[in-house]
Design an enzyme around this catalytic site. Sequence first.
Site, short mmCIF file in Angstrom:
data_model
loop_
_atom_site.label_atom_id
_atom_site.label_comp_id
_atom_site.label_asym_id
_atom_site.label_seq_id
_atom_site.Cartn_x
_atom_site.Cartn_y
_atom_site.Cartn_z
N ASP A 26 -1.26 -40.25 -17.53
CA ASP A 26 -2.16 -41.19 -16.89
C ASP A 26 -2.92 -41.88 -18.02
O ASP A 26 -2.81 -41.48 -19.18
CB ASP A 26 -3.10 -40.45 -15.95
CG ASP A 26 -3.98 -41.37 -15.13
OD1 ASP A 26 -3.59 -42.53 -14.93
OD2 ASP A 26 -5.06 -40.93 -14.70
N ASP A 28 -6.54 -43.88 -17.62
CA ASP A 28 -7.98 -43.69 -17.45
C ASP A 28 -8.32 -42.21 -17.41
O ASP A 28 -7.76 -41.45 -16.60
CB ASP A 28 -8.46 -44.35 -16.15
CG ASP A 28 -8.67 -45.84 -16.29
OD1 ASP A 28 -9.50 -46.23 -17.13
OD2 ASP A 28 -8.01 -46.61 -15.57
#
Length: 279
Positions: A26, A28
């Site tokens: 991922d 963020d």
Amino acid sequence: MTAGQKSVQSNESIPDLAPLEAVLFDVDGTLCDSDPIHHHAFRDMLLEIGFNNGVPIDEEFFIKNIAGRHNTDIAATLFPDDLPRGEKFLDDKEAMFRRLASENLPPLKGLYKLTKWIEDRGLKRAAVTNAPRLNAELMISKLGLKDFFNVVIVGSECEHAKPYPDPYLKALELLKVSKDHTFICEVCPPTMFFCIRSYSKCKLELKTCSFFFIVQDSASGIRAGVAAGVPVVGLTTRNPENVLTEANPTLLIKDYEDPKLWAALEELDKKADSLKSAV
């Protein structure tokens, strides 16, 4: 032994999951601690329009209603009676985020040590995110990882964004790797619970994966992963260690420099070497 020192094993330990082919990240909260920047942008812009009767949103509201969610869902939550207005607001907010992030975007501690470990082993890698592509590309570039990732998958460009598994499945397809030898680094709030539930019902078939690895900073996400039989690493960035420990993660680490993480990866290397010798 304190909560921060204790490792709680789930059904499988990390070394049992060798060999690796790929790592999916991922963006963020996993590559960088960007949530404070998002919170800043939402807080200031919502305050300008008198949202919540002019009371600034706090971190609890941000985590519950915003963090980790796709923009379409956020717009529906913040502007349930005027979705077009919500979508325009989110576009403006993302522009503000990019201005702020371009000034200061520190990587998570130990990130580059982990990316070097991955590069040294020739593993394929993808960034898989719900962030708009402009945001994702900015963050990856600012962190000096533009050449690190083979592909960048954006949720809005898939049939369904996270919490559905489509973005991860697309990454596996483009990288041409097996789900049985791939792990995911995912740091997100309680919405990860729904992501795990979706995975358990789709063709990714969690229970048969020989390497699926989740980094989590929420107790509910850890419990969901453990319940699904998935090795989970709890990252103690925003939650008390005792709360995360009670959720029984495979490992509980402070950051990517945590000695417990590297001890597990060292054992993983040994297991991979023994498998090669046996061939």
